[in-house]
Design a protein around this motif. Structure first.
Motif, PDB file in Angstrom:
ATOM      1  N   GLU A  74     -81.143   7.762 -37.147  1.00 19.02           N
ATOM      2  CA  GLU A  74     -82.113   8.821 -37.390  1.00 19.02           C
ATOM      3  C   GLU A  74     -82.453   9.564 -36.088  1.00 19.02           C
ATOM      4  OE1 GLU A  74     -86.130   8.106 -38.879  1.00 19.02           O
ATOM      5  OE2 GLU A  74     -85.254   8.301 -40.874  1.00 19.02           O
ATOM      6  N   HIS A  76     -81.134  13.113 -33.446  1.00 21.61           N
ATOM      7  CA  HIS A  76     -80.182  14.212 -33.361  1.00 21.61           C
ATOM      8  C   HIS A  76     -79.586  14.300 -31.968  1.00 21.61           C
ATOM      9  CE1 HIS A  76     -84.280  16.072 -33.297  1.00 21.61           C
ATOM     10  NE2 HIS A  76     -83.852  16.506 -32.129  1.00 21.61           N
ATOM     11  N   MET A  81     -74.286  13.254 -33.473  1.00 22.07           N
ATOM     12  CA  MET A  81     -74.115  14.522 -34.181  1.00 22.07           C
ATOM     13  C   MET A  81     -72.692  15.047 -34.044  1.00 22.07           C
ATOM     14  SD  MET A  81     -76.536  15.407 -35.998  1.00 22.07           S
ATOM     15  CE  MET A  81     -78.259  15.089 -36.337  1.00 22.07           C
ATOM     16  N   PRO A  98     -67.866  13.467 -47.305  1.00 21.65           N
ATOM     17  CA  PRO A  98     -68.803  12.515 -46.737  1.00 21.65           C
ATOM     18  C   PRO A  98     -70.156  12.604 -47.427  1.00 21.65           C
ATOM     19  CG  PRO A  98     -68.534  14.385 -45.272  1.00 21.65           C
ATOM     20  CD  PRO A  98     -67.709  14.678 -46.502  1.00 21.65           C
ATOM     21  N   LEU A  99     -70.733  11.471 -47.629  1.00 26.79           N
ATOM     22  CA  LEU A  99     -72.077  11.391 -48.188  1.00 26.79           C
ATOM     23  C   LEU A  99     -72.928  10.756 -47.108  1.00 26.79           C
ATOM     24  CD1 LEU A  99     -73.798  11.848 -50.596  1.00 26.79           C
ATOM     25  CD2 LEU A  99     -72.995   9.726 -51.581  1.00 26.79           C
ATOM     26  N   ILE A 100     -73.851  11.550 -46.581  1.00 25.49           N
ATOM     27  CA  ILE A 100     -74.530  11.149 -45.359  1.00 25.49           C
ATOM     28  C   ILE A 100     -75.945  10.676 -45.635  1.00 25.49           C
ATOM     29  CG2 ILE A 100     -75.302  11.959 -43.109  1.00 25.49           C
ATOM     30  CD1 ILE A 100     -73.069  14.312 -43.958  1.00 25.49           C
ATOM     31  N   THR A 101     -76.314   9.619 -45.024  1.00 24.51           N
ATOM     32  CA  THR A 101     -77.698   9.198 -45.105  1.00 24.51           C
ATOM     33  C   THR A 101     -78.089   8.549 -43.787  1.00 24.51           C
ATOM     34  OG1 THR A 101     -79.341   8.060 -46.449  1.00 24.51           O
ATOM     35  CG2 THR A 101     -77.283   6.922 -46.069  1.00 24.51           C
ATOM     36  N   THR A 102     -79.377   8.387 -43.571  1.00 23.33           N
ATOM     37  CA  THR A 102     -79.788   7.857 -42.287  1.00 23.33           C
ATOM     38  C   THR A 102     -80.455   6.500 -42.442  1.00 23.33           C
ATOM     39  OG1 THR A 102     -81.944   8.909 -42.409  1.00 23.33           O
ATOM     40  CG2 THR A 102     -80.197  10.138 -41.331  1.00 23.33           C
ATOM     41  N   ALA A 103     -80.464   5.773 -41.362  1.00 22.04           N
ATOM     42  CA  ALA A 103     -81.126   4.483 -41.338  1.00 22.04           C
ATOM     43  C   ALA A 103     -81.606   4.229 -39.917  1.00 22.04           C
ATOM     44  CB  ALA A 103     -80.166   3.384 -41.774  1.00 22.04           C
ATOM     45  N   ASP A 112     -81.659   0.155 -47.816  1.00 21.03           N
ATOM     46  CA  ASP A 112     -81.902   1.345 -48.634  1.00 21.03           C
ATOM     47  C   ASP A 112     -80.720   2.291 -48.564  1.00 21.03           C
ATOM     48  OD1 ASP A 112     -84.336   0.340 -49.262  1.00 21.03           O
ATOM     49  OD2 ASP A 112     -85.497   1.720 -48.001  1.00 21.03           O
ATOM     50  N   ALA A 113     -80.246   2.484 -47.346  1.00 18.87           N
ATOM     51  CA  ALA A 113     -79.127   3.397 -47.154  1.00 18.87           C
ATOM     52  C   ALA A 113     -77.911   2.898 -47.930  1.00 18.87           C
ATOM     53  CB  ALA A 113     -78.791   3.519 -45.666  1.00 18.87           C
ATOM     54  N   LEU A 114     -77.670   1.605 -47.865  1.00 17.36           N
ATOM     55  CA  LEU A 114     -76.526   1.047 -48.582  1.00 17.36           C
ATOM     56  C   LEU A 114     -76.720   1.168 -50.084  1.00 17.36           C
ATOM     57  CD1 LEU A 114     -75.759  -2.126 -46.441  1.00 17.36           C
ATOM     58  CD2 LEU A 114     -74.593   0.085 -46.421  1.00 17.36           C
ATOM     59  N   ASP A 115     -77.935   0.922 -50.556  1.00 17.11           N
ATOM     60  CA  ASP A 115     -78.220   1.115 -51.978  1.00 17.11           C
ATOM     61  C   ASP A 115     -77.865   2.527 -52.402  1.00 17.11           C
ATOM     62  OD1 ASP A 115     -79.102  -1.399 -52.414  1.00 17.11           O
ATOM     63  OD2 ASP A 115     -81.234  -0.931 -52.255  1.00 17.11           O
ATOM     64  N   PHE A 116     -78.332   3.449 -51.596  1.00 17.63           N
ATOM     65  CA  PHE A 116     -78.101   4.856 -51.909  1.00 17.63           C
ATOM     66  C   PHE A 116     -76.603   5.158 -51.986  1.00 17.63           C
ATOM     67  CE2 PHE A 116     -77.617   9.297 -50.376  1.00 17.63           C
ATOM     68  CZ  PHE A 116     -78.303   9.943 -51.403  1.00 17.63           C
ATOM     69  N   LEU A 118     -73.837   2.962 -52.005  1.00 14.70           N
ATOM     70  CA  LEU A 118     -73.044   2.163 -52.943  1.00 14.70           C
ATOM     71  C   LEU A 118     -73.399   2.535 -54.372  1.00 14.70           C
ATOM     72  CD1 LEU A 118     -72.831  -1.370 -51.371  1.00 14.70           C
ATOM     73  CD2 LEU A 118     -71.409   0.636 -51.060  1.00 14.70           C
TER      74      LEU A 118
ATOM     75  N   ARG B  52     -76.254  -4.001 -57.090  1.00 19.85           N
ATOM     76  CA  ARG B  52     -76.889  -2.726 -56.756  1.00 19.85           C
ATOM     77  C   ARG B  52     -76.764  -1.791 -57.941  1.00 19.85           C
ATOM     78  NH1 ARG B  52     -77.538  -2.506 -51.030  1.00 19.85           N
ATOM     79  NH2 ARG B  52     -76.405  -4.247 -50.146  1.00 19.85           N
ATOM     80  N   TYR B  85     -83.007  17.254 -39.664  1.00 21.05           N
ATOM     81  CA  TYR B  85     -83.696  16.019 -39.324  1.00 21.05           C
ATOM     82  C   TYR B  85     -85.097  16.016 -39.936  1.00 21.05           C
ATOM     83  CZ  TYR B  85     -85.811  12.573 -36.230  1.00 21.05           C
ATOM     84  OH  TYR B  85     -86.482  11.502 -35.727  1.00 21.05           O
ATOM     85  N   GLU B  88     -84.905  15.705 -43.746  1.00 21.84           N
ATOM     86  CA  GLU B  88     -84.593  14.321 -44.107  1.00 21.84           C
ATOM     87  C   GLU B  88     -85.845  13.450 -44.059  1.00 21.84           C
ATOM     88  OE1 GLU B  88     -81.209  12.342 -43.791  1.00 21.84           O
ATOM     89  OE2 GLU B  88     -82.379  10.569 -44.281  1.00 21.84           O
ATOM     90  N   LYS B  97     -84.226  11.996 -51.818  1.00 23.22           N
ATOM     91  CA  LYS B  97     -83.121  11.707 -50.922  1.00 23.22           C
ATOM     92  C   LYS B  97     -82.331  12.984 -50.708  1.00 23.22           C
ATOM     93  CE  LYS B  97     -82.409   7.397 -49.574  1.00 23.22           C
ATOM     94  NZ  LYS B  97     -81.949   7.080 -48.215  1.00 23.22           N
TER      95      LYS B  97
END
Lengths: 337, 337
Positions: A74, A76, A81, A98-103, A112-116, A118, B52, B85, B88, B97
DNA sequence: CCCGCCAATGTTAACGTCACCATTACGGTT
DNA sequence: AACCGTAATGGTGACGTTAACATTGGCGGG
């Protein structure tokens, strides 16, 4: 929460085109055995309704998605980046999205990120884990899908694409030593970052190799501001400063010159990362270039291999290189109290 | 492409826990009427299997996803990245999300991005459209779901969150004029960027207001390198330079000083954006701060309103402010040939 | 002691797509 | 004329979840 109306479905398109939904599906998936006239009708109906295929349903039916999940820190900062950017570009060319999320390293956010990810049936995972806590949480899915670590700072066997940090640090030290420096002070990154630790450890090692004394280690949080603060504390006897990234180096440069020490006249300064602005600092910042584009490229390529069943194998670390600019120069003649 | 094995499903969990899949669903969705003992069995089974929830199926069933789509430009410039950022972070707090994808002004890429996002049933859309071509492609979905434009540089009625560019430019000019400058040259951003156009047009306007002559406009591509090149061309009679962003300003600073013109002694220099490094340039760069965090926050908030059925209304532009540092000073006494 | 009600759980049918198999229509063989 | 093959299309069930309705099993009141 407002209810969101659904768009048209294949059935709607089929009805308009006067065919079955299956034929619509075939048109969308580029099957060959369709009469041109039928295809045209279907295409027209799609156009007319503004139909877009529902990926949720498609994923549900096929079980795959051609999507790779990316877990980003999380921040920049320039490194992550740039890498993200490179991954995005490389993935696109390879037909992946790509499906991007932050942790963050905080408890639970990686989960949470993995849940999102997967939960959206990604086919593979790229994890930019800069902190060790993040690595652990990922372990539970290692046998479920291909996972690749990036920017961990270190090669983690066949699962990690990384720039050779040790090599980068060695380049810096050898450069400074060749200029006659023997008192090199380090401005390290935050201690919970693997990269920061690695650079710090590598520096210690290489200094020892050259029989050089270790000066107290200053540290910052990667920001120019923190580099400035660290720069105010630079040891009076130090003839060179090595900052763990460029923004900190630029901040330190500010502090040093403000304190009446000229760079490189009194103190040489070297950064790490080669951000675009470093070339235009005055004096231009000597730094180590990390090829993030190559990291992204390599990452996607390895992932494609894994998806295609190519067995795991050793991944070569990526070589950084030194960019010598004006901020590093020969050790001042007067010095050495 | 390798086939990816599916993970366990609700049915598997239900079997292990000795309940029906529906009960599992209820546990996951936090229903109240479940015996604690039953709940515990289900939770244990979930844990045991590493289950999941499949979001594709959930979306399919519910028709909504609590996901907002974000269309990003394919760059890693400070503005878009900071905004991303902020979005998000704000979205996360609001229980949404972000689903991020990139597009360019090139024909078709915006369409692809929309396919990707809408196909995944996003509930709303944030479009960072810096080029007008990108705006057009989005029109087709305007009546399907809430759409918000960001960073278009301008307020577009009730659909756009933006920093008041005109105001920012005015701050710069008034600052320079108050220092006695009358010959201000502009280094503009690329002509296909709305923000670049807007700053340029605003400058023209405000200069006219003050009865000041317009010098030939230089331009760059937002990069420090291009700013450097533009800096080499600065008019000898100019006493101030206004660059459309900070990296270009820093590049120009390099070029000016290299060319023997001191900043701010001979030429004052002002940037736009307030990137963190600008505070540590020497001289510190006078610039306009744009509060990207506020942009992100506001964007999510407006989107939430739309999702909750609050009718569209005027969105206030966000006020930028001037940060005066050392790169701008009084007009040199000698000058005015 | 039976009825009804509530609390806790189970059953069934969507959601929109793809995979698989079935059905046409039509031309060519025998 | 009966048959077969093939090209084009249609029909039916997954996929994993939620929503709506159905079913239990107790427990209290008349």
């Amino acid at each position: 929460m407002g209810k969101v109306g659904r768009g048209p479905s294949m059935h709607d398109v089929a009805a308009v085109a006067g065919v079955s939904h299956q034929t619509v599906s075939r048109v969308l998936n580029g099957y060959v055995g369709i009469r041109p006239e039928t295809r045209a009708r279907v295409v027209a109906a799609i156009e007319e309704l503004g139909y877009r295929r529902n990926m949720a349903a498609r994923q549900l039916a096929t079980g795959r998605s051609d999507v790779i999940g990316v877990v980003m820190p999380e921040t920049h900062h320039f490194g992550p980046m740039s890498t993200l950017y490179a991954i995005e570009a490389a993935a696109k060319r390879a037909g992946l999205k790509p499906l991007i999320t932050t942790a963050t390293p905080e408890e639970g956010t990686v989960g949470d990120a993995l849940d999102f990810l997967l939960g959206r049936s990604v086919d593979a995972l790229v994890v930019m884990a800069q902190q060790p806590e993040m690595l652990d949480a990922v372990k539970s899915v290692l046998d479920r899908l291909p996972v690749l670590f990036v920017l961990t700072g270190d090669a983690h066997g066949p699962r990690s694409v990384a720039v050779d940090q040790r090599r980068g640090v060695r380049l810096v030290v050898e450069h400074l030593v060749s200029l006659g420096h023997r008192r090199i002070q380090h401005i390290a990154g935050p201690g919970d970052y693997l990269e920061a630790r690695l650079r710090r450890a590598a520096l210690r090692e290489v200094l020892a190799e050259h029989g050089l004394e270790e000066l107290p280690i200053l540290s910052g949080d990667w920001s120019a501001d923190s580099g400035y603060r660290a720069g105010l504390e630079v040891d009076p006897s130090a003839t060179a400063v090595f900052a763990a990234n460029d923004p900190m180096a630029l901040g330190a440069m500010h502090a040093l010159e403000e304190g009446g020490r000229s760079v490189p006249g009194d103190v040489s300064l070297v950064g790490f990362d080669d951000v675009p602005e470093s070339a235009h600092a005055r004096p231009g910042l000597t730094t180590v270039h990390q090829d993030f584009t190559e990291v992204g490229l390599r990452a996607v390529q390895v992932l494609m291999d894994r998806l295609n069943g190519v067995p795991e194998s050793h991944i070569e670390p990526i070589e950084p290189w030194l960019i010598a600019r004006e901020s590093s120069g020969p050790v001042p003649l007067v010095a050495d109290a």
